[in-house]
Design a protein around this motif. Structure first.
Motif, PDB file in Angstrom:
ATOM      1  N   ALA A 151     -17.815  63.535 -24.882  1.00 28.09           N
ATOM      2  CA  ALA A 151     -17.840  64.856 -24.256  1.00 28.09           C
ATOM      3  C   ALA A 151     -17.281  65.897 -25.217  1.00 28.09           C
ATOM      4  O   ALA A 151     -16.414  65.608 -26.026  1.00 28.09           O
ATOM      5  CB  ALA A 151     -17.014  64.824 -22.970  1.00 28.09           C
ATOM      6  N   THR A 152     -17.825  67.101 -25.155  1.00 28.15           N
ATOM      7  CA  THR A 152     -17.334  68.217 -25.976  1.00 28.15           C
ATOM      8  C   THR A 152     -15.955  68.644 -25.467  1.00 28.15           C
ATOM      9  O   THR A 152     -15.772  68.781 -24.257  1.00 28.15           O
ATOM     10  CB  THR A 152     -18.298  69.410 -25.834  1.00 28.15           C
ATOM     11  OG1 THR A 152     -19.628  68.931 -26.022  1.00 28.15           O
ATOM     12  CG2 THR A 152     -17.992  70.486 -26.849  1.00 28.15           C
ATOM     13  N   PRO A 153     -15.001  68.855 -26.380  1.00 28.94           N
ATOM     14  CA  PRO A 153     -13.679  69.321 -25.927  1.00 28.94           C
ATOM     15  C   PRO A 153     -13.780  70.678 -25.226  1.00 28.94           C
ATOM     16  O   PRO A 153     -14.604  71.518 -25.606  1.00 28.94           O
ATOM     17  CB  PRO A 153     -12.870  69.441 -27.226  1.00 28.94           C
ATOM     18  CG  PRO A 153     -13.588  68.594 -28.215  1.00 28.94           C
ATOM     19  CD  PRO A 153     -15.042  68.643 -27.830  1.00 28.94           C
ATOM     20  N   VAL A 154     -12.954  70.880 -24.214  1.00 26.08           N
ATOM     21  CA  VAL A 154     -13.017  72.121 -23.438  1.00 26.08           C
ATOM     22  C   VAL A 154     -11.726  72.926 -23.591  1.00 26.08           C
ATOM     23  O   VAL A 154     -10.653  72.378 -23.845  1.00 26.08           O
ATOM     24  CB  VAL A 154     -13.242  71.838 -21.929  1.00 26.08           C
ATOM     25  CG1 VAL A 154     -14.635  71.258 -21.702  1.00 26.08           C
ATOM     26  CG2 VAL A 154     -12.167  70.906 -21.358  1.00 26.08           C
ATOM     27  N   TRP A 155     -11.865  74.238 -23.421  1.00 22.83           N
ATOM     28  CA  TRP A 155     -10.725  75.160 -23.386  1.00 22.83           C
ATOM     29  C   TRP A 155     -10.428  75.474 -21.930  1.00 22.83           C
ATOM     30  O   TRP A 155     -11.334  75.799 -21.166  1.00 22.83           O
ATOM     31  CB  TRP A 155     -11.053  76.443 -24.145  1.00 22.83           C
ATOM     32  CG  TRP A 155     -11.323  76.193 -25.588  1.00 22.83           C
ATOM     33  CD1 TRP A 155     -12.533  75.958 -26.172  1.00 22.83           C
ATOM     34  CD2 TRP A 155     -10.357  76.085 -26.635  1.00 22.83           C
ATOM     35  NE1 TRP A 155     -12.382  75.731 -27.526  1.00 22.83           N
ATOM     36  CE2 TRP A 155     -11.056  75.806 -27.832  1.00 22.83           C
ATOM     37  CE3 TRP A 155      -8.958  76.208 -26.691  1.00 22.83           C
ATOM     38  CZ2 TRP A 155     -10.407  75.649 -29.064  1.00 22.83           C
ATOM     39  CZ3 TRP A 155      -8.319  76.057 -27.908  1.00 22.83           C
ATOM     40  CH2 TRP A 155      -9.040  75.771 -29.073  1.00 22.83           C
ATOM     41  N   VAL A 156      -9.163  75.350 -21.588  1.00 26.52           N
ATOM     42  CA  VAL A 156      -8.786  75.566 -20.192  1.00 26.52           C
ATOM     43  C   VAL A 156      -7.768  76.700 -20.114  1.00 26.52           C
ATOM     44  O   VAL A 156      -6.837  76.766 -20.917  1.00 26.52           O
ATOM     45  CB  VAL A 156      -8.172  74.284 -19.572  1.00 26.52           C
ATOM     46  CG1 VAL A 156      -7.963  74.468 -18.065  1.00 26.52           C
ATOM     47  CG2 VAL A 156      -9.052  73.074 -19.830  1.00 26.52           C
ATOM     48  N   GLY A 157      -7.969  77.588 -19.148  1.00 22.19           N
ATOM     49  CA  GLY A 157      -6.970  78.620 -18.847  1.00 22.19           C
ATOM     50  C   GLY A 157      -6.359  78.309 -17.500  1.00 22.19           C
ATOM     51  O   GLY A 157      -7.050  77.803 -16.612  1.00 22.19           O
ATOM     52  N   VAL A 158      -5.074  78.593 -17.351  1.00 24.12           N
ATOM     53  CA  VAL A 158      -4.447  78.363 -16.043  1.00 24.12           C
ATOM     54  C   VAL A 158      -3.526  79.536 -15.711  1.00 24.12           C
ATOM     55  O   VAL A 158      -2.701  79.943 -16.526  1.00 24.12           O
ATOM     56  CB  VAL A 158      -3.739  76.989 -15.982  1.00 24.12           C
ATOM     57  CG1 VAL A 158      -2.723  76.812 -17.087  1.00 24.12           C
ATOM     58  CG2 VAL A 158      -3.097  76.748 -14.619  1.00 24.12           C
ATOM     59  N   ASP A 159      -3.739  80.094 -14.535  1.00 21.64           N
ATOM     60  CA  ASP A 159      -2.971  81.241 -14.083  1.00 21.64           C
ATOM     61  C   ASP A 159      -1.945  80.745 -13.067  1.00 21.64           C
ATOM     62  O   ASP A 159      -2.308  80.160 -12.045  1.00 21.64           O
ATOM     63  CB  ASP A 159      -3.938  82.247 -13.435  1.00 21.64           C
ATOM     64  CG  ASP A 159      -3.306  83.622 -13.242  1.00 21.64           C
ATOM     65  OD1 ASP A 159      -2.063  83.709 -13.155  1.00 21.64           O
ATOM     66  OD2 ASP A 159      -4.062  84.604 -13.165  1.00 21.64           O
ATOM     67  N   ALA A 189      -9.289  70.800 -25.690  1.00 23.43           N
ATOM     68  CA  ALA A 189      -9.071  71.376 -27.022  1.00 23.43           C
ATOM     69  C   ALA A 189      -7.777  72.183 -27.046  1.00 23.43           C
ATOM     70  O   ALA A 189      -7.063  72.208 -28.047  1.00 23.43           O
ATOM     71  CB  ALA A 189     -10.251  72.275 -27.391  1.00 23.43           C
ATOM     72  N   GLY A 190      -7.478  72.850 -25.943  1.00 20.11           N
ATOM     73  CA  GLY A 190      -6.271  73.666 -25.860  1.00 20.11           C
ATOM     74  C   GLY A 190      -6.171  74.281 -24.483  1.00 20.11           C
ATOM     75  O   GLY A 190      -7.175  74.387 -23.767  1.00 20.11           O
ATOM     76  N   VAL A 191      -4.942  74.656 -24.107  1.00 24.08           N
ATOM     77  CA  VAL A 191      -4.714  75.253 -22.793  1.00 24.08           C
ATOM     78  C   VAL A 191      -3.978  76.579 -22.970  1.00 24.08           C
ATOM     79  O   VAL A 191      -3.004  76.669 -23.724  1.00 24.08           O
ATOM     80  CB  VAL A 191      -3.857  74.320 -21.898  1.00 24.08           C
ATOM     81  CG1 VAL A 191      -3.664  74.950 -20.510  1.00 24.08           C
ATOM     82  CG2 VAL A 191      -4.489  72.943 -21.770  1.00 24.08           C
ATOM     83  N   GLY A 192      -4.460  77.595 -22.290  1.00 25.23           N
ATOM     84  CA  GLY A 192      -3.749  78.873 -22.233  1.00 25.23           C
ATOM     85  C   GLY A 192      -3.113  79.007 -20.869  1.00 25.23           C
ATOM     86  O   GLY A 192      -3.768  78.769 -19.854  1.00 25.23           O
ATOM     87  N   VAL A 193      -1.840  79.366 -20.842  1.00 19.86           N
ATOM     88  CA  VAL A 193      -1.122  79.507 -19.575  1.00 19.86           C
ATOM     89  C   VAL A 193      -0.757  80.977 -19.370  1.00 19.86           C
ATOM     90  O   VAL A 193      -0.088  81.582 -20.209  1.00 19.86           O
ATOM     91  CB  VAL A 193       0.164  78.642 -19.568  1.00 19.86           C
ATOM     92  CG1 VAL A 193       0.921  78.817 -18.250  1.00 19.86           C
ATOM     93  CG2 VAL A 193      -0.174  77.176 -19.807  1.00 19.86           C
ATOM     94  N   ALA A 194      -1.234  81.538 -18.264  1.00 18.40           N
ATOM     95  CA  ALA A 194      -0.902  82.914 -17.892  1.00 18.40           C
ATOM     96  C   ALA A 194       0.161  82.842 -16.800  1.00 18.40           C
ATOM     97  O   ALA A 194      -0.107  82.337 -15.716  1.00 18.40           O
ATOM     98  CB  ALA A 194      -2.147  83.632 -17.363  1.00 18.40           C
ATOM     99  N   ALA A 195       1.360  83.316 -17.098  1.00 19.99           N
ATOM    100  CA  ALA A 195       2.452  83.183 -16.134  1.00 19.99           C
ATOM    101  C   ALA A 195       2.863  84.543 -15.579  1.00 19.99           C
ATOM    102  O   ALA A 195       2.964  85.524 -16.320  1.00 19.99           O
ATOM    103  CB  ALA A 195       3.656  82.525 -16.806  1.00 19.99           C
ATOM    104  N   ALA A 196       3.111  84.594 -14.269  1.00 18.94           N
ATOM    105  CA  ALA A 196       3.587  85.820 -13.639  1.00 18.94           C
ATOM    106  C   ALA A 196       5.081  85.939 -13.892  1.00 18.94           C
ATOM    107  O   ALA A 196       5.901  85.566 -13.059  1.00 18.94           O
ATOM    108  CB  ALA A 196       3.284  85.776 -12.139  1.00 18.94           C
ATOM    109  N   GLY A 197       5.439  86.407 -15.089  1.00 22.31           N
ATOM    110  CA  GLY A 197       6.858  86.528 -15.421  1.00 22.31           C
ATOM    111  C   GLY A 197       7.031  87.027 -16.842  1.00 22.31           C
ATOM    112  O   GLY A 197       6.066  87.366 -17.524  1.00 22.31           O
ATOM    113  N   PHE A 198       8.283  87.068 -17.284  1.00 18.39           N
ATOM    114  CA  PHE A 198       8.595  87.537 -18.634  1.00 18.39           C
ATOM    115  C   PHE A 198       8.500  86.378 -19.609  1.00 18.39           C
ATOM    116  O   PHE A 198       9.229  85.396 -19.486  1.00 18.39           O
ATOM    117  CB  PHE A 198      10.006  88.119 -18.695  1.00 18.39           C
ATOM    118  CG  PHE A 198      10.201  89.333 -17.832  1.00 18.39           C
ATOM    119  CD1 PHE A 198       9.156  90.223 -17.616  1.00 18.39           C
ATOM    120  CD2 PHE A 198      11.417  89.596 -17.242  1.00 18.39           C
ATOM    121  CE1 PHE A 198       9.330  91.354 -16.822  1.00 18.39           C
ATOM    122  CE2 PHE A 198      11.598  90.721 -16.441  1.00 18.39           C
ATOM    123  CZ  PHE A 198      10.556  91.596 -16.235  1.00 18.39           C
ATOM    124  N   VAL A 199       7.627  86.509 -20.581  1.00 17.78           N
ATOM    125  CA  VAL A 199       7.456  85.474 -21.597  1.00 17.78           C
ATOM    126  C   VAL A 199       8.049  86.014 -22.901  1.00 17.78           C
ATOM    127  O   VAL A 199       7.799  87.167 -23.263  1.00 17.78           O
ATOM    128  CB  VAL A 199       5.959  85.149 -21.776  1.00 17.78           C
ATOM    129  CG1 VAL A 199       5.755  84.175 -22.924  1.00 17.78           C
ATOM    130  CG2 VAL A 199       5.387  84.576 -20.474  1.00 17.78           C
TER     131      VAL A 199
END
Ligand SMILES: [Zn+2]
Length: 322
Positions: free
Chosen positions: A5-13, A66-76
């Motif tokens: 399978a082709t690697p996938v990019w995942v975003g998570v809010d 392939a990689g994960v992006g995390v969108a967090a409701a807070g101060f990063v």
């Protein structure tokens, strides 16, 4: 026959009420999502991270990540490693990026949810093709993101774009932040409800009926529905919130001179009912408006998935820089 399978990019809010993960393709389209309920603030951080892990794995559906992006409701923090504080999440300075990267065995990029939404709108949405864009996200409060010369502006501490707490009325309405007269007290989902509630005490409105005569029960969607049905009190509340939106945007434009200003979040679904008065106020309030270009004020295009799309995009960009 072997099949890889082709690697996938995942975003998570990761918001205060839900965790929404999605696989995002290289055109910014969300091809598969999975959601979990956010366990809350007063729980062990492992519970929140369990929910993230599960949502991302379900969205990936067995494909290599392939990689994960995390969108967090807070101060990063400025390194994108730690969530320093989040009003609805238990993280307080933990190395979230490393902890999550260990769980998925994949690189993780972490940023504030409003910054992620700005990246998404600039790359795939309403500000696509523009070098400089300001994104204003109107939910219960106001979130924001700044993209200048094609890059997200994070500031010295990762705190750039916290527009909601700019003071627009000295000594004005009290804000949860401890200050007074903050922009989001005049222009946000909460401000819309507040404004409608004040007007209800002065004039007849169908909102009397929707709340069963109890103004504390009033919600933003009730005001939106009433405005769409022609209720004058609800429409006046939108004019007030839209007018204040334009005043604040004029300050941002004076400071940053973007190509475009994108307005997203739940309240922006009202479209021109909100943006019409905002455009008028922008032209009225912007210094030298007659002698300069006034940037268009446009609705966001990516909706509630903007955060996860932008997070996945940041993960992809980080990979291409390695
Ligand atoms: Zn404030």
């Amino acid at each position: 026959m072997t099949f890889t399978a082709t690697p996938v990019w995942v975003g998570v809010d990761v918001g205060g009420t839900k965790v929404l993960a999605g696989v995002v393709d290289d055109l910014g389209r969300v091809v598969r999502t999975a959601r979990r309920t956010t366990p809350g603030r007063r729980v062990d951080i492992a519970h929140v991270e369990d929910a993230l892990e599960a949502a991302v794995l379900e969205a990936a559906a067995g494909a290599p990540i392939a990689g994960v992006g995390v969108a967090a409701a807070g101060f990063v923090d400025v390194t994108g490693q730690r969530v320093m504080f989040a009003p609805h999440l238990p993280w307080q300075g933990e190395d979230v990026r490393q902890r999550l990267s260990d769980r998925w065995g994949a690189p993780v990029v972490l940023d504030n949810d409003a910054n992620c939404a700005a990246v998404a709108e600039s790359t795939y949405g309403a500000a696509r093709g523009c070098r400089s864009a300001i994104t204003v996200t109107m939910g219960t409060g106001i979130g924001g993101g700044i993209v200048m010369d094609g890059r997200l502006v994070r500031g010295a501490n990762g705190m750039a774009g916290e527009f909601g707490h700019m003071q627009v009325v000295p000594g004005g309405r009290a804000c949860e932040c401890g200050g007074h007269g903050c922009w989001e007290q005049y222009s946000s989902g909460n401000a819309l409800v507040r404004s409608a509630r004040e007007l209800m005490s002065e004039k007849p409105s169908v909102l009397e009926e929707s709340t069963g005569g109890e103004p504390p029960r009033l919600t933003g969607p009730m005001v939106s529905d009433a405005a769409a049905a022609g209720d004058l009190v609800a429409r006046e509340a939108f004019i007030s919130v839209g007018d204040w939106l334009g005043v604040g945007v004029a300050n941002l434009v004076a400071a940053l001179d973007p190509d475009v200003v994108v307005v997203g979040g739940g309240v922006s679904a009202a479209g021109d009912r909100l943006l019409g008065p905002a455009r008028d106020a922008l032209v009225r309030s912007l210094v030298g408006a007659a002698h300069r270009g006034v940037p268009p004020l446009v609705p966001a295009m990516l909706g509630p998935e903007a955060g996860l799309v932008g997070a996945a995009e940041l993960a992809r960009q980080a990979q291409s820089r390695r």
